[in-house]
Design a protein around this motif. Structure first.
Motif, PDB file in Angstrom:
ATOM      1  N   GLU A 174     -10.949   9.694  -8.845  1.00 25.20           N
ATOM      2  CA  GLU A 174     -10.896   8.964  -7.590  1.00 25.20           C
ATOM      3  C   GLU A 174     -10.981   9.918  -6.404  1.00 25.20           C
ATOM      4  O   GLU A 174     -10.686  11.111  -6.531  1.00 25.20           O
ATOM      5  CB  GLU A 174      -9.590   8.160  -7.502  1.00 25.20           C
ATOM      6  N   GLY A 203       0.811  -1.211   0.000  1.00 27.34           N
ATOM      7  CA  GLY A 203       0.000   0.000   0.000  1.00 27.34           C
ATOM      8  C   GLY A 203       0.837   1.250   0.000  1.00 27.34           C
ATOM      9  O   GLY A 203       1.978   1.233   0.453  1.00 27.34           O
ATOM     10  N   ASP A 263      -9.873   8.583  -3.128  1.00 24.78           N
ATOM     11  CA  ASP A 263      -8.913   8.085  -2.145  1.00 24.78           C
ATOM     12  C   ASP A 263      -7.581   7.852  -2.847  1.00 24.78           C
ATOM     13  O   ASP A 263      -7.384   6.829  -3.508  1.00 24.78           O
ATOM     14  CB  ASP A 263      -9.434   6.783  -1.526  1.00 24.78           C
ATOM     15  N   TYR A 264      -6.692   8.801  -2.710  1.00 24.17           N
ATOM     16  CA  TYR A 264      -5.426   8.712  -3.434  1.00 24.17           C
ATOM     17  C   TYR A 264      -4.320   9.389  -2.635  1.00 24.17           C
ATOM     18  O   TYR A 264      -4.549  10.001  -1.589  1.00 24.17           O
ATOM     19  CB  TYR A 264      -5.548   9.321  -4.833  1.00 24.17           C
ATOM     20  N   TYR A 265      -3.115   9.232  -3.131  1.00 21.78           N
ATOM     21  CA  TYR A 265      -1.930   9.784  -2.491  1.00 21.78           C
ATOM     22  C   TYR A 265      -1.140  10.587  -3.514  1.00 21.78           C
ATOM     23  O   TYR A 265      -1.075  10.228  -4.694  1.00 21.78           O
ATOM     24  CB  TYR A 265      -1.039   8.669  -1.947  1.00 21.78           C
ATOM     25  N   TYR A 267      -7.369  12.357   1.732  1.00 18.46           N
ATOM     26  CA  TYR A 267      -8.458  12.560   2.680  1.00 18.46           C
ATOM     27  C   TYR A 267      -8.045  13.470   3.837  1.00 18.46           C
ATOM     28  O   TYR A 267      -8.869  13.883   4.644  1.00 18.46           O
ATOM     29  CB  TYR A 267      -8.973  11.229   3.203  1.00 18.46           C
ATOM     30  N   LYS A 292      -5.227   4.498  -3.853  1.00 20.12           N
ATOM     31  CA  LYS A 292      -4.968   3.549  -2.778  1.00 20.12           C
ATOM     32  C   LYS A 292      -4.995   2.112  -3.295  1.00 20.12           C
ATOM     33  O   LYS A 292      -4.156   1.283  -2.954  1.00 20.12           O
ATOM     34  CB  LYS A 292      -6.003   3.734  -1.671  1.00 20.12           C
ATOM     35  N   ASN A 297       1.646   0.878  -5.002  1.00 17.68           N
ATOM     36  CA  ASN A 297       2.762   1.737  -5.357  1.00 17.68           C
ATOM     37  C   ASN A 297       2.967   1.843  -6.858  1.00 17.68           C
ATOM     38  O   ASN A 297       4.081   2.047  -7.329  1.00 17.68           O
ATOM     39  CB  ASN A 297       4.027   1.256  -4.671  1.00 17.68           C
ATOM     40  N   THR A 324      -0.885   8.197  -6.883  1.00 12.14           N
ATOM     41  CA  THR A 324      -1.395   6.845  -6.975  1.00 12.14           C
ATOM     42  C   THR A 324      -2.709   6.752  -6.222  1.00 12.14           C
ATOM     43  O   THR A 324      -2.924   7.469  -5.240  1.00 12.14           O
ATOM     44  CB  THR A 324      -0.388   5.815  -6.422  1.00 12.14           C
ATOM     45  N   GLU A 369      -1.894  12.502   1.816  1.00  8.13           N
ATOM     46  CA  GLU A 369      -3.048  11.639   1.618  1.00  8.13           C
ATOM     47  C   GLU A 369      -4.249  12.507   1.311  1.00  8.13           C
ATOM     48  O   GLU A 369      -4.499  13.490   2.025  1.00  8.13           O
ATOM     49  CB  GLU A 369      -3.284  10.798   2.871  1.00  8.13           C
ATOM     50  N   GLY A 400       0.330   4.111   1.584  1.00 10.28           N
ATOM     51  CA  GLY A 400       0.223   5.013   2.716  1.00 10.28           C
ATOM     52  C   GLY A 400       1.541   5.256   3.415  1.00 10.28           C
ATOM     53  O   GLY A 400       2.189   6.269   3.226  1.00 10.28           O
TER      54      GLY A 400
END
Lengths: 116, 115
Positions: free
Chosen positions: B29, A99, B31-33, B54, B97, B101, B95, B52, A101
């Motif tokens: 989307e 993931g 929920d992403y980073y 959110y 979630k 990666n 990216t 992040e 995060g």
């Protein structure tokens, strides 16, 4: 600090030849990746690898490409029959978990492939 | 398809001054980073900062901070008190979630630091 190690740093090959790029990921990492960057273009995802199999691949990663983890430490990218357009910088990366995060990618310094 | 755009190919900053790098992205989307990576001349990409989606609070790491505008899909990087060692190529990346990666990168911005 642990590093991802890539060899060779630069390889020159003739069109049609097979090339193997090698990577030693960080020892406790479980997910492995290859990215590439053609000169002047964006860094592109090629493939991700987990538990001895490909978990995802891009449309770039066609039948001439393959990845392998031949032993407990190395992670290799093989290009079966190189083309001029395969000339690029190839980056290996690894992460502890899959993931994004807290499990960010650690990249290697890259292997520059030149196909003549 | 998700895209990441860095509109500034190169930015120049005086040592000790501040420079801001822009990045916009396109996604449906929620929920992403988002990431900023630094690639010095030695070529190894190093994570500078991540955000992040959110989280409304902008991420900060020492002299590096971001301005995350989710509605505008903008993610700029501010480098304060620029140092000679900040000279590098900076890549914005994204990216979702679910994609782990598998990063989508922008084209990069080269930062030059003048002594």
């Amino acid at each position: 600090e642990p590093e991802v190690t890539q060899t060779p740093s630069h390889q020159v090959t003739q069109m049609g030849q097979e090339v193997i790029l090698r990577c030693v990921p960080i020892s406790n990492h479980l997910y492995f990746y290859w990215y590439r960057q053609i000169l002047g273009q964006k860094v592109e995802f090629l493939v991700s690898f987990y538990n001895n199999e490909i978990s995802e691949k891009s449309e770039i990663f066609d039948d001439q490409f393959s990845v392998e983890r031949p032993d407990g430490s190395n992670f290799t990218l093989k290009i079966r029959s190189t083309k001029l357009e395969d000339s690029a910088m190839y980056f290996c990366a690894s992460s502890e978990l899959g993931g994004p995060g807290a499990n960010v990618l650690t990249f290697g310094a890259g292997s520059r492939l030149t196909v003549l | 398809a998700q895209t990441v755009t860095q509109s500034q190919p190169e930015m120049s900053v005086q040592e000790a001054e501040t420079v801001t790098l822009s990045c916009t992205y396109d996604t449906s989307e929620s929920d992403y980073y988002l990431f900023w990576y630094k690639q010095p001349p030695s070529r190894q990409m190093i994570l500078v900062i991540r955000q992040e989606a959110y989280k409304q609070q902008n991420a900060t790491e020492n002299r590096f901070s971001v301005n995350f505008q989710k509605a505008a899909k903008s993610f700029s990087l501010k480098i304060s008190d620029s140092q000679l060692g900040d000279a590098a190529m900076y890549f914005c990346a994204y990216t979702i979630k679910a994609a782990g990666n598998k990063l989508t990168f922008g084209g990069g911005t080269r930062v030059l630091v003048k002594p």
